[in-house]
Design a protein around this motif. Structure first.
Motif, PDB file in Angstrom:
ATOM      1  N   VAL A 212      18.786  -7.584 -15.465  1.00  0.00           N
ATOM      2  CA  VAL A 212      19.471  -6.943 -14.331  1.00  0.00           C
ATOM      3  C   VAL A 212      18.670  -7.178 -13.055  1.00  0.00           C
ATOM      4  O   VAL A 212      19.223  -7.549 -12.011  1.00  0.00           O
ATOM      5  N   ALA A 213      17.359  -6.979 -13.138  1.00  0.00           N
ATOM      6  CA  ALA A 213      16.493  -7.216 -11.975  1.00  0.00           C
ATOM      7  C   ALA A 213      16.603  -8.660 -11.504  1.00  0.00           C
ATOM      8  O   ALA A 213      16.742  -8.930 -10.305  1.00  0.00           O
ATOM      9  N   LEU A 214      16.561  -9.592 -12.439  1.00  0.00           N
ATOM     10  CA  LEU A 214      16.599 -11.001 -12.066  1.00  0.00           C
ATOM     11  C   LEU A 214      17.958 -11.413 -11.493  1.00  0.00           C
ATOM     12  O   LEU A 214      18.016 -12.231 -10.572  1.00  0.00           O
ATOM     13  N   GLU A 215      19.026 -10.835 -12.014  1.00  0.00           N
ATOM     14  CA  GLU A 215      20.334 -11.145 -11.421  1.00  0.00           C
ATOM     15  C   GLU A 215      20.374 -10.670  -9.965  1.00  0.00           C
ATOM     16  O   GLU A 215      20.858 -11.384  -9.082  1.00  0.00           O
ATOM     17  N   MET A 216      19.842  -9.477  -9.708  1.00  0.00           N
ATOM     18  CA  MET A 216      19.782  -8.983  -8.326  1.00  0.00           C
ATOM     19  C   MET A 216      18.943  -9.908  -7.453  1.00  0.00           C
ATOM     20  O   MET A 216      19.319 -10.246  -6.334  1.00  0.00           O
ATOM     21  N   LEU A 217      17.796 -10.330  -7.986  1.00  0.00           N
ATOM     22  CA  LEU A 217      16.866 -11.163  -7.215  1.00  0.00           C
ATOM     23  C   LEU A 217      17.399 -12.581  -6.997  1.00  0.00           C
ATOM     24  O   LEU A 217      17.199 -13.165  -5.932  1.00  0.00           O
TER      25      LEU A 217
ATOM     26  N   ALA B  16      10.388  -7.251  -6.215  1.00  0.00           N
ATOM     27  CA  ALA B  16      10.531  -7.553  -7.641  1.00  0.00           C
ATOM     28  C   ALA B  16       9.517  -6.806  -8.492  1.00  0.00           C
ATOM     29  O   ALA B  16       9.777  -6.513  -9.668  1.00  0.00           O
ATOM     30  N   VAL B  17       8.374  -6.464  -7.924  1.00  0.00           N
ATOM     31  CA  VAL B  17       7.355  -5.711  -8.672  1.00  0.00           C
ATOM     32  C   VAL B  17       7.919  -4.353  -9.080  1.00  0.00           C
ATOM     33  O   VAL B  17       7.855  -3.950 -10.246  1.00  0.00           O
ATOM     34  N   ALA B  18       8.490  -3.638  -8.116  1.00  0.00           N
ATOM     35  CA  ALA B  18       9.058  -2.316  -8.405  1.00  0.00           C
ATOM     36  C   ALA B  18      10.339  -2.427  -9.220  1.00  0.00           C
ATOM     37  O   ALA B  18      10.563  -1.653 -10.153  1.00  0.00           O
ATOM     38  N   LEU B  19      11.197  -3.405  -8.876  1.00  0.00           N
ATOM     39  CA  LEU B  19      12.456  -3.568  -9.607  1.00  0.00           C
ATOM     40  C   LEU B  19      12.207  -3.918 -11.074  1.00  0.00           C
ATOM     41  O   LEU B  19      12.871  -3.388 -11.965  1.00  0.00           O
ATOM     42  N   GLY B  20      11.265  -4.805 -11.304  1.00  0.00           N
ATOM     43  CA  GLY B  20      10.954  -5.236 -12.671  1.00  0.00           C
ATOM     44  C   GLY B  20      10.374  -4.139 -13.529  1.00  0.00           C
ATOM     45  O   GLY B  20      10.403  -4.219 -14.763  1.00  0.00           O
ATOM     46  N   ARG B  21       9.863  -3.095 -12.883  1.00  0.00           N
ATOM     47  CA  ARG B  21       9.315  -1.950 -13.606  1.00  0.00           C
ATOM     48  C   ARG B  21      10.320  -0.801 -13.717  1.00  0.00           C
ATOM     49  O   ARG B  21      10.043   0.203 -14.364  1.00  0.00           O
TER      50      ARG B  21
ATOM     51  N   ALA C  48      12.999   2.165  -5.913  1.00  0.00           N
ATOM     52  CA  ALA C  48      12.430   1.888  -7.236  1.00  0.00           C
ATOM     53  C   ALA C  48      11.024   2.463  -7.386  1.00  0.00           C
ATOM     54  O   ALA C  48      10.603   2.798  -8.493  1.00  0.00           O
ATOM     55  N   SER C  49      10.306   2.608  -6.281  1.00  0.00           N
ATOM     56  CA  SER C  49       8.930   3.106  -6.319  1.00  0.00           C
ATOM     57  C   SER C  49       8.849   4.627  -6.395  1.00  0.00           C
ATOM     58  O   SER C  49       7.818   5.172  -6.805  1.00  0.00           O
TER      59      SER C  49
ATOM     60  N   GLU D  42       0.835  -1.211   0.000  1.00  0.00           N
ATOM     61  CA  GLU D  42       0.000   0.000   0.000  1.00  0.00           C
ATOM     62  C   GLU D  42       0.867   1.258   0.000  1.00  0.00           C
ATOM     63  O   GLU D  42       0.599   2.207  -0.732  1.00  0.00           O
ATOM     64  N   VAL D  43       1.923   1.256   0.805  1.00  0.00           N
ATOM     65  CA  VAL D  43       2.832   2.406   0.855  1.00  0.00           C
ATOM     66  C   VAL D  43       3.480   2.628  -0.510  1.00  0.00           C
ATOM     67  O   VAL D  43       3.525   3.755  -1.022  1.00  0.00           O
ATOM     68  N   MET D  44       3.987   1.565  -1.117  1.00  0.00           N
ATOM     69  CA  MET D  44       4.649   1.676  -2.423  1.00  0.00           C
ATOM     70  C   MET D  44       3.683   2.192  -3.485  1.00  0.00           C
ATOM     71  O   MET D  44       4.045   3.019  -4.321  1.00  0.00           O
ATOM     72  N   THR D  45       2.462   1.706  -3.449  1.00  0.00           N
ATOM     73  CA  THR D  45       1.452   2.129  -4.417  1.00  0.00           C
ATOM     74  C   THR D  45       1.055   3.588  -4.197  1.00  0.00           C
ATOM     75  O   THR D  45       0.871   4.345  -5.154  1.00  0.00           O
ATOM     76  N   LEU D  46       0.939   3.986  -2.930  1.00  0.00           N
ATOM     77  CA  LEU D  46       0.559   5.364  -2.616  1.00  0.00           C
ATOM     78  C   LEU D  46       1.584   6.375  -3.113  1.00  0.00           C
ATOM     79  O   LEU D  46       1.222   7.495  -3.480  1.00  0.00           O
TER      80      LEU D  46
END
Length: 205
Positions: free
Chosen positions: A103-108, A92-97, A64-65, A35-39
């Protein structure tokens, strides 16, 4: 968003995620975080992360957000959950966007951190500056944003995030209408008139 000390944000308190708490509690922790990230993206004003140190897991998600992120040269960014058996699926939601997929997947997958320069190169942050210039650079961006109309910024931010979820044709159709609507706003006309008259605009706020 800013922090004191060597860590920008280390994410969730893992003591809150132990088996001593039930599934309902765990759900609540992640739902509040989402909710915080979305807000952040729903707020009508730009949100800047001023990062001076380590940003991990949900802390990396926070960066990322944000709309803009300015980082010091010593900052690092990581999603190390995989190393403790808790994959960083919500970060991963924010990183992937924000990052290229690989790059995101290597981090994850590895939990290895990105340096500030790597984060800049891949688009996780907007700028990297020496630590002693971080406050100055962040405030410079803030002041520049504050020179613009609040209502126009709010419209622009909301439109940007809406069009990002649409295909190209739908995005252009929607944003074309928004630009037409923008021209009907007082600040839209004031800005154009001020430009033509070679004067500073007087915004409605």
């Amino acid at each position: 968003f800013a922090a004191e000390g060597p860590v920008f944000c280390s994410g969730h308190d893992l003591k809150e995620l132990s088996s001593e708490d039930d599934v309902k509690h765990h759900s609540q922790v992640f739902e509040i975080c989402a909710e915080v990230m979305t807000l952040i993206q729903k707020l009508p004003v730009p949100v800047i992360a001023k990062v001076n140190g380590l940003a991990t897991a949900a802390g990396c998600q926070l960066v990322a957000s944000c709309d803009i992120a300015v980082a010091s040269e010593k900052s690092q960014f990581a999603t190390p959950g995989v190393n403790i058996g808790l994959f960083c699926s919500t970060p991963a939601v924010a990183l992937g966007r924000s990052l290229p997929r690989k790059v995101a997947l290597e981090m994850l997958f590895t939990g290895e951190p990105l340096s500030a320069q790597e984060a800049l190169m891949h688009g996780l942050v907007s700028k990297v500056v020496p630590e002693d210039k971080l406050e100055e650079e962040t405030m410079k961006i803030s002041r520049k944003i504050c020179e613009s109309s609040k209502s126009i910024l709010a419209l622009g931010k909301a439109t940007f995030y809406r069009q990002m979820t649409q295909n190209l044709d739908a995005a252009y159709k929607m944003t074309t209408q928004v630009m037409v609507d923008n021209l009907t706003l007082r600040d839209g006309q004031e800005g154009i008139e001020a430009f033509i008259q070679k004067r500073k605009p007087v915004w409605s706020h």
